[in-house]
Design an enzyme around this catalytic site. Structure first.
Site, PDB file in Angstrom:
ATOM      1  N   HIS A   2       0.827  -1.208   0.000  1.00 42.04           N
ATOM      2  CA  HIS A   2       0.000   0.000   0.000  1.00 42.04           C
ATOM      3  C   HIS A   2       0.863   1.261   0.000  1.00 42.04           C
ATOM      4  O   HIS A   2       0.434   2.312  -0.451  1.00 42.04           O
ATOM      5  CB  HIS A   2      -0.934   0.012   1.212  1.00 42.04           C
TER       6      HIS A   2
ATOM      7  N   PRO B 247      -2.074  -7.985  -1.152  1.00 44.44           N
ATOM      8  CA  PRO B 247      -2.440  -8.671   0.093  1.00 44.44           C
ATOM      9  C   PRO B 247      -1.221  -8.763   1.010  1.00 44.44           C
ATOM     10  O   PRO B 247      -0.160  -9.223   0.594  1.00 44.44           O
ATOM     11  CB  PRO B 247      -2.873 -10.061  -0.395  1.00 44.44           C
TER      12      PRO B 247
ATOM     13  N   HIS C 187      -2.388   6.897   7.534  1.00 45.26           N
ATOM     14  CA  HIS C 187      -2.100   5.584   6.944  1.00 45.26           C
ATOM     15  C   HIS C 187      -2.655   5.455   5.540  1.00 45.26           C
ATOM     16  O   HIS C 187      -1.922   5.117   4.613  1.00 45.26           O
ATOM     17  CB  HIS C 187      -2.679   4.482   7.838  1.00 45.26           C
TER      18      HIS C 187
ATOM     19  N   GLU D 194       0.995 -24.474   3.008  1.00 47.06           N
ATOM     20  CA  GLU D 194       0.474 -24.286   1.645  1.00 47.06           C
ATOM     21  C   GLU D 194       0.525 -22.838   1.176  1.00 47.06           C
ATOM     22  O   GLU D 194       0.933 -22.540   0.058  1.00 47.06           O
ATOM     23  CB  GLU D 194      -0.964 -24.801   1.535  1.00 47.06           C
TER      24      GLU D 194
ATOM     25  N   HIS E  26     -11.672 -33.680   2.741  1.00 43.04           N
ATOM     26  CA  HIS E  26     -10.571 -33.802   1.791  1.00 43.04           C
ATOM     27  C   HIS E  26     -11.048 -33.945   0.338  1.00 43.04           C
ATOM     28  O   HIS E  26     -10.216 -34.047  -0.562  1.00 43.04           O
ATOM     29  CB  HIS E  26      -9.696 -35.011   2.146  1.00 43.04           C
TER      30      HIS E  26
ATOM     31  N   ARG F 154      -6.244 -39.902  -7.393  1.00 44.95           N
ATOM     32  CA  ARG F 154      -5.626 -40.888  -6.503  1.00 44.95           C
ATOM     33  C   ARG F 154      -5.859 -42.292  -7.039  1.00 44.95           C
ATOM     34  O   ARG F 154      -5.008 -43.172  -6.919  1.00 44.95           O
ATOM     35  CB  ARG F 154      -6.232 -40.758  -5.107  1.00 44.95           C
TER      36      ARG F 154
END
Length: 739
Positions: A141, A191, A338, A486, A549, A596
């Site tokens: 930012h 982000p 800010h 992750e 899952h 799988r």
């Protein structure tokens, strides 16, 4: 600008650099005059001064001491002028846009100045020079800080007019840094926390390439990664994930500046953030330094950087305590500075407070002259490195060829021939296993391929068997162990991909856990980072682990995301085709959804077909007029093929289409699309073990979509498929309902 009685500033700077060189470590010359060794400084900088005699002896001790004292006063004034220039360029741009975040640039201007003017090595006229130092503004930012620095340093991408067009349509100075818009910006940060994680990837790439290609007589890879992050970045979990693994890897050339100003959007951080960041980072394994006066403590900042560079076995966090909105009489150290413009009255008050008499966007002549040296110095740095590479190439031909391939992104000719091919007689196998075969084949021919898994390598099948693990003491290896991280993993891979065009990072986890890394994957797509996401356990077919899952909505969600390829291969040839597509697409990421359960290698599938996105694998019709079109993806293509066999026994003309990638199909010509899905044939049935959301686009308003619009269940895969109607019988019934 004032100078000593006997020296110009240019000459005195050289004298100071010589003094510093003789009394310090090998790296201290960068602190005095960045990027040059003693011979380079004395040879080039003296020539650049029009008043310098051709042969000037070193100053005698008394004269030298006087010159240095005068120089320090002159330098301090110049630095303060430069720092205030950075502050007011940010203030003026935000004010003109009436939008933006002036507080961080005002507080971080001193560290920004020291980094870009005194420390970092770069070439403003070639922002993509390979051996440049990398800078990441994780607190994106505050991007006017970076835009001001790029402008002063002479980057063509940020002219005065660009500063005046901050946050406007078509501007090269958008509201957060974007690497694809502004050369000189390494990664896209918005982000919070993404940038520090990207920086870990950049530093990993440097350490990996240095370990592979440096020689005792020629360190051809040698650069640093610098980051500025704020309180918001520190609060986000991704930062902790990435910083944890950065310490484990011993990324000694990663130096992060923590803008410790205690202010976030909602107010003082006391309302939500009271941990000891120092203690946490020490616990993670970082070296931690505290600069208590980040507002005017220039020598403190310089000393901290020097100390950080001396620590080679771990990354360094320099906590720099600053005042957000420094110089603003009424808004400094408050959340009101800010995220919004100061306002005309406060801008005027700040100008008076800091003694800044200039009009908006003005760069004083002494500052302009001082910063102008970065253009010739940057060109010289690159030329020096090019000469060094030429010597490297003479002595180490094979390594040079491989490194050149990574730097340029030009893959070896015929690399795609390494991909395995399959026939219907090949044994059935899970596409996750077939994926490993492809990865290991590609690793032999693509020197920039490296990656790993979030603690699931043995389940995702992502190990490169001919290589060891990238670790602190084995950084030349190409298997990256990310641990259960992750989100950090995805952002680290973005950094690797954006470090050098020929680096091809892949990362893996269960498809459902893309939920944990979606923000990083979205940034991959936005910033054109060609990461390969290897996502296994792609459906209810994983069975007993149950609904937590089993991904349901995930295929649809990535199909909705711009600039990302969602690929769901059905067998070996399609898996190889998916990898070919993923490797070729260096400016958009690819997601490979892999099974799988074992799947047969089907007649009619091909690598070439995958590149079209959707293609016909079997058809007993003529004239492009089948009675019905059955469309499947992944493990359900086999089901569509079985249903077609049953319907053909009853005399139906049936076309079976594999729809591996909606995005690739959309890019084909209208003629090709018509050849696969003729508009006149409205009898269409799709089958996919996921949500039916979006399938109407393919099957049309009169077609039928077979799928799952609820969460899965815990049971063997076959039982779940039967209970949820993901069967050939269901497809046959749907096809017959049209007649």
């Amino acid at each position: 600008m004032a100078a000593s009685s006997s020296l110009t500033l240019s000459q005195a700077l050289v004298g100071r650099a010589i003094i510093a060189h003789h009394g310090s470590t090998a790296h201290s010359d960068r602190l005095a005059l960045p990027g040059f060794n003693l011979s380079t400084i004395s040879g080039r900088a003296l020539k650049s001064s029009s008043n310098a005699p051709r042969k000037r002896p070193l100053l005698r001790s008394a004269a030298r001491a006087a010159a240095v004292e005068t120089l320090e006063k002159t330098e301090t004034a110049l630095v303060e002028n430069s720092v205030n220039t950075i502050r007011f360029l940010a203030i003026d741009a935000v004010e003109k846009a009436n939008s933006g975040h002036p507080g961080l640039p005002m507080g971080c201007a001193p560290m920004g100045h020291i980094l870009y003017d005194e420390i970092m090595r770069y070439n403003p006229k070639n922002p993509y020079w390979f051996n440049r130092d990398r800078f990441v503004l994780s607190a994106g930012h505050g991007c006017m800080l970076q835009y001001a620095l790029l402008h002063l340093a002479g980057y063509d991408s940020v002219q005065e007019e660009d500063l005046k067009q901050f946050r406007q349509w078509g501007s090269r100075t958008p509201g957060h840094p974007e690497n694809f818009e502004t050369p000189g910006v390494e990664v896209t940060t918005g982000p919070l926390g993404q940038g520090i994680a990207n920086a870990v990837g950049l530093a990993l790439a440097e350490k990996h390439l240095a370990a592979r290609f440096n020689k005792p007589d020629n360190e051809i890879v040698d650069h640093y990664t610098y980051v500025i992050l704020g309180d918001g970045c520190q609060m986000e979990g991704i930062a902790n994930e990435a910083c944890s693994i950065a310490a484990h890897w011993g990324l000694g050339k990663l130096i992060a500046f923590y803008d410790d100003n205690h202010i976030s959007i909602d107010g003082d951080t006391e309302i939500a953030f009271t941990e000891s960041v120092d203690t946490r980072f020490e616990g993670l394994g970082w070296h931690v330094i505290w600069v208590k006066n980040g507002n005017t403590g220039y020598d403190e900042i310089r000393a901290a950087i020097k100390e950080a560079k001396a620590i080679t076995d771990k990354p360094t966090l320099i906590k720099v305590t600053t005042t957000i909105g420094f110089g603003s009489p009424n808004k400094a150290n408050s959340y009101s500075v800010h995220g919004s413009a100061l306002g005309a009255k406060e801008v005027e008050a700040t100008r008076k407070n800091l003694g800044w008499p200039y009009e908006p966007f003005h760069v004083p002549e002494d500052v302009k002259k001082h910063w102008s040296r970065h253009v010739p110095e940057g060109a010289a740095l690159e030329a020096e490195w090019n000469a060094k590479f030429a010597e490297y190439e003479k002595k180490y031909k094979e390594e040079a060829q491989e490194l050149k391939s990574i730097i340029t992104g030009e893959f070896p000719a015929g690399w795609e021939k390494a991909l395995p091919t399959y026939t219907p007689e090949s044994p059935a196998d899970a596409t996750r296993n077939l994926s490993q075969q492809c990865l290991n084949a590609l690793a032999k021919v693509l020197p920039g391929l490296l990656g790993g898994s979030a603690d699931l390598a043995s389940s995702n099948m992502t190990l490169l068997k001919m290589f060891g693990d990238f670790q602190k003491n084995t950084p030349e290896e190409r298997n990256i162990r990310f641990g259960v991280r992750e989100h950090g993993m995805g952002a680290i891979c973005n950094g690797i991909a954006l470090h050098t065009p020929g680096l091809i990072p892949y990362c893996a986890t269960f498809f459902v856990f893309t939920d944990y890394m979606r923000a990083a994957m979205r940034i991959s797509a936005l910033c054109e980072a060609g990461v390969i996401y290897v996502m296994t356990h792609d459906s209810i077919g994983l069975g007993e682990d149950g609904p937590t899952h089993q991904p349901i909505e995930h295929l649809a969600s990535f199909r909705a995301m711009p600039n990302i390829l969602m690929l769901r291969p059905a067998d070996g040839n399609e898996t190889a085709g998916a990898y070919k597509v993923a490797v070729l697409n260096r400016k958009r990421p690819s997601v490979l959804a892999l099974s799988r359960q074992k799947l047969p290698n089907l007649p009619g599938t091909s690598i070439e077909g995958v590149q079209k996105g959707g293609y016909t694998i079997s058809d007993n019709s003529s004239g492009n007029k089948p009675d019905v079109i059955l469309i499947g993806t992944g493990s359900e293509l086999e089901i569509a093929a079985k249903a077609a066999d049953e319907l053909r026994k009853e005399g139906k003309a049936v076309r079976v289409v594999s729809f591996v990638s909606w995005e690739l199909f959309d890019e084909q010509s209208d003629e090709y699309k018509e050849s696969v899905l003729p508009a006149a044939v409205t009898n269409r049935v799709s089958i996919e073990a996921g949500t039916t959301f979006g399938w109407q686009k393919i099957v049309g308003s009169q077609g039928k979509a077979i799928g799952i619009d609820r969460f899965g269940a815990s049971a063997p895969a076959g039982k779940i498929y039967k209970e949820y109607g993901i069967t050939a019988e269901t497809v046959v019934a749907a096809a017959k309902s049209f007649s």
